[in-house]
Motif scaffolding. Structure first.
Motif, PDB file in Angstrom:
ATOM      1  N   SER A  69      24.296 -14.748   7.110  1.00  0.00           N
ATOM      2  CA  SER A  69      24.799 -13.837   8.169  1.00  0.00           C
ATOM      3  C   SER A  69      25.018 -12.439   7.619  1.00  0.00           C
TER       4      SER A  69
ATOM      5  N   ARG B  38      22.852  -8.787   8.579  1.00  0.00           N
ATOM      6  CA  ARG B  38      23.546  -7.567   9.182  1.00  0.00           C
ATOM      7  C   ARG B  38      23.045  -6.400   8.085  1.00  0.00           C
TER       8      ARG B  38
ATOM      9  N   THR C 202      19.578 -16.121  14.777  1.00  0.00           N
ATOM     10  CA  THR C 202      20.355 -14.772  14.340  1.00  0.00           C
ATOM     11  C   THR C 202      19.437 -13.504  14.478  1.00  0.00           C
TER      12      THR C 202
ATOM     13  N   SER D 247      30.705 -17.079  20.067  1.00  0.00           N
ATOM     14  CA  SER D 247      29.330 -16.749  19.431  1.00  0.00           C
ATOM     15  C   SER D 247      29.462 -15.653  18.533  1.00  0.00           C
ATOM     16  N   ALA D 248      29.329 -15.410  17.394  1.00  0.00           N
ATOM     17  CA  ALA D 248      29.254 -14.258  16.757  1.00  0.00           C
ATOM     18  C   ALA D 248      27.880 -13.443  16.791  1.00  0.00           C
ATOM     19  N   GLN D 249      26.919 -14.384  17.256  1.00  0.00           N
ATOM     20  CA  GLN D 249      25.644 -13.601  17.456  1.00  0.00           C
ATOM     21  C   GLN D 249      25.742 -12.744  18.751  1.00  0.00           C
TER      22      GLN D 249
ATOM     23  N   ASP E 154      28.746 -24.317  11.398  1.00  0.00           N
ATOM     24  CA  ASP E 154      27.449 -24.479  10.783  1.00  0.00           C
ATOM     25  C   ASP E 154      27.629 -25.747   9.783  1.00  0.00           C
TER      26      ASP E 154
ATOM     27  N   LYS F  31      21.882 -25.644  18.705  1.00  0.00           N
ATOM     28  CA  LYS F  31      21.470 -25.326  17.228  1.00  0.00           C
ATOM     29  C   LYS F  31      20.055 -25.405  17.007  1.00  0.00           C
TER      30      LYS F  31
HETATM   31  C1  S3P Z   1      25.590 -16.847  13.127  1.00  0.00           C
HETATM   32  C2  S3P Z   1      26.567 -17.190  13.934  1.00  0.00           C
HETATM   33  C3  S3P Z   1      26.543 -18.484  14.517  1.00  0.00           C
HETATM   34  C4  S3P Z   1      26.002 -19.383  13.453  1.00  0.00           C
HETATM   35  C5  S3P Z   1      24.676 -19.014  12.854  1.00  0.00           C
HETATM   36  C6  S3P Z   1      24.800 -17.774  12.441  1.00  0.00           C
HETATM   37  C7  S3P Z   1      25.584 -15.297  12.856  1.00  0.00           C
HETATM   38  O1  S3P Z   1      25.861 -18.853  15.778  1.00  0.00           O
HETATM   39  O2  S3P Z   1      25.884 -20.839  13.943  1.00  0.00           O
HETATM   40  O3  S3P Z   1      24.033 -20.060  11.804  1.00  0.00           O
HETATM   41  O4  S3P Z   1      25.069 -14.788  11.701  1.00  0.00           O
HETATM   42  O5  S3P Z   1      26.252 -14.578  13.518  1.00  0.00           O
HETATM   43  P1  S3P Z   1      26.650 -18.657  17.089  1.00  0.00           P
HETATM   44  O6  S3P Z   1      26.846 -17.136  17.317  1.00  0.00           O
HETATM   45  O7  S3P Z   1      25.576 -19.167  17.967  1.00  0.00           O
HETATM   46  O8  S3P Z   1      27.806 -19.505  17.215  1.00  0.00           O
END
Ligand code: S3P
Length: 433
Positions: free
Chosen positions: A22, A26, A95, A166-168, A315, A342
């Motif tokens: 991640s 970024r 991502t 979701s962080a993405q 994850d 996923k």
């Molecule tokens: C990630 C966020 C997660 C994670 C992915 C990486 C990221 O996904 O499962 O492997 O780097 O922001 P989601 O945002 O869909 O939960």
């Protein structure tokens, strides 16, 4: 197809796992829009991050890579990117895709994003809908999937309530909001990994997170300056060995310099609750928390996980399922419907593969119940990653305690996040007791 082998004498030794996936994505993206050069150390050279690197090169960003050290020449904003000559290839990387949807909204051109079969099935409206609230225009297929056409253009600020934890998605909104004229407030359903927020601050953005940990306010048009980013080891990669050392008798393994950001350490909390023997030693740091984790094999009790605990272990849920498969009793994982979207439908795939090992698994729309047993009775000799890196590595860990020989189909999938996984596993199998 790869032959998997057991580890009757356990796993031993020390290991520094590759950089966090991640954070590696970024660092490339923020480096690309900052002023001046960004140097990234211990960058993850896995397939997913290489897709981010290639996509940024394709829009005119100069990036040099020597092994795991990467230098990005910042363009001072996405508006200075150049239109690519061809569609941008996202490979398997959700991502890359979702964060780039936010980043590329700040360009002056239209980009097309394509992905592999798995990625082309994954939902993208979760990103395009909140981005549309800021004025970003993205076209998807009629199924709400890739290919996507991201139209660069003006973006406005506002308050965006996210429907999915979701962080993405959060990161895509923040990256788009950098170019607005007024502040943007993002409200998450549940707090998710905050690497984008931490790194935006490091690069000079004015961003605050409220005490609820899920309301983020970003001031627009920050002056971002190139930085040195030292990527910590990926806890999501270390987790395979933390779990392996826990469930394979006679093991003792130290994972060094891993990311200990609390939005990611759900697996450590799960291990502790299940009764594992782990010792965490934080290391001094100015950015992302990091430290060493020592683990020794130990018997486990079952665990019950519900929605609030899920984002910090999302994850690692395949590994939680594996831990549960060895614990005395029934564990449940609920509130985890995200697992279905996923790299594979991980709920369905976990049921299929753990059942092959002779473990009793019940599938729910949002999770699993797993009844563990100390000795499995495999119904097959062939396990399958289904093309999903984390499933493949989890199954290789499972095979370490199998009494019968097993093979893994589609083992090449591990290169998505951890190309040297099997080499590192051999290193620990060969370690001295
Ligand atoms: C990630 C966020 C997660 C994670 C992915 C990486 C990221 O996904 O499962 O492997 O780097 O922001 P989601 O945002 O869909 O939960």
């Amino acid at each position: 197809m790869r032959k998997l082998t057991a580890a009757p004498h356990g796993l031993h030794g020390e290991l520094a796992v590759p950089g966090d996936k991640s954070i590696s994505h970024r660092a490339l993206m923020l480096g690309a829009i900052a002023a001046g050069a960004t140097t990234i150390e211990h960058w993850l050279a896995g397939e997913d991050c290489l897709h981010t690197l290639q996509a940024l090169r394709a829009v005119g960003v100069t990036i040099e890579r020597h092994g795991t050290t990467v230098t990005v020449q910042g363009q001072q904003g996405a508006a200075r990117f150049n239109a690519p000559h061809a569609p941008l290839e996202m490979g398997n990387s959700g991502t890359t895709t979702r964060l780039l949807m936010g980043l590329l909204s700040g360009t002056t051109f239209t980009s097309t994003l394509m992905g592999d079969d798995s990625l082309q099935r994954r939902p993208m409206e979760r990103v395009t809908h909140p981005l549309a609230e800021l004025g970003v225009q993205i076209e998807l297929s009629s199924a709400g999937t890739l290919p996507a056409q991201v139209h660069g253009g003006p973006v406005h600020g506002g308050t965006v309530q996210l429907e999915v934890a979701s962080a993405q998605v959060k990161s895509a909104v923040l990256l788009a909001a950098l170019n607005a004229q007024t502040p943007t407030v993002v409200v998450e359903k549940l707090p998710t990994r905050d690497h984008t927020e931490i790194m935006l601050r490091q690069f000079g953005a004015d961003l605050t997170t409220a005490a609820d940990q899920r309301t983020i306010t970003l001031q627009p048009q920050p002056h971002l300056t190139g930085q040195t980013v030292v990527v910590p080891g990926d806890l999501s990669s270390a987790a395979f060995f933390l779990v392996a050392a826990t469930i394979v008798p006679h093991s003792e393994v130290r994972l060094i310099n891993v990311n200990l950001n609390p939005t990611r350490t759900g697996i450590l909390r799960v291990l502790e609750q299940m009764g594992a023997d782990i010792t965490i030693t934080p290391l001094p740091t100015t950015g992302e928390p990091r430290g060493d984790v020592l683990v020794r094999s130990h018997s486990l009790r079952p665990i019950q996980l519900t929605a609030p605990a899920i984002p910090a272990v999302i994850d690692e849920l395949p590994l939680v399922a594996l831990l549960a498969a060895t614990a005395q009793g029934t564990s449940t994982i609920r509130g985890a419907a995200e697992l279905r979207v996923k790299e594979t439908d991980r709920i369905a795939v976990l049921k299929t593969e753990l059942t092959k090992l002779g473990v009793t698994v019940t599938e729910y729309p949002d999770g699993l119940a797993i009844t563990g047993r100390p000795e499995w009775q495999p119904q097959t000799t062939t396990l399958d990653s289904h093309g999903d890196h984390r499933i493949g590595m989890m199954l290789a860990v499972a095979a370490l305690r199998s009494s019968t020989p097993l093979s893994l189909e589609n083992d090449a999938a591990v290169a998505v996040s951890y190309p040297q996984f099997f080499t590192d596993l051999e290193h620990l199998r060969g370690g001295r007791a």
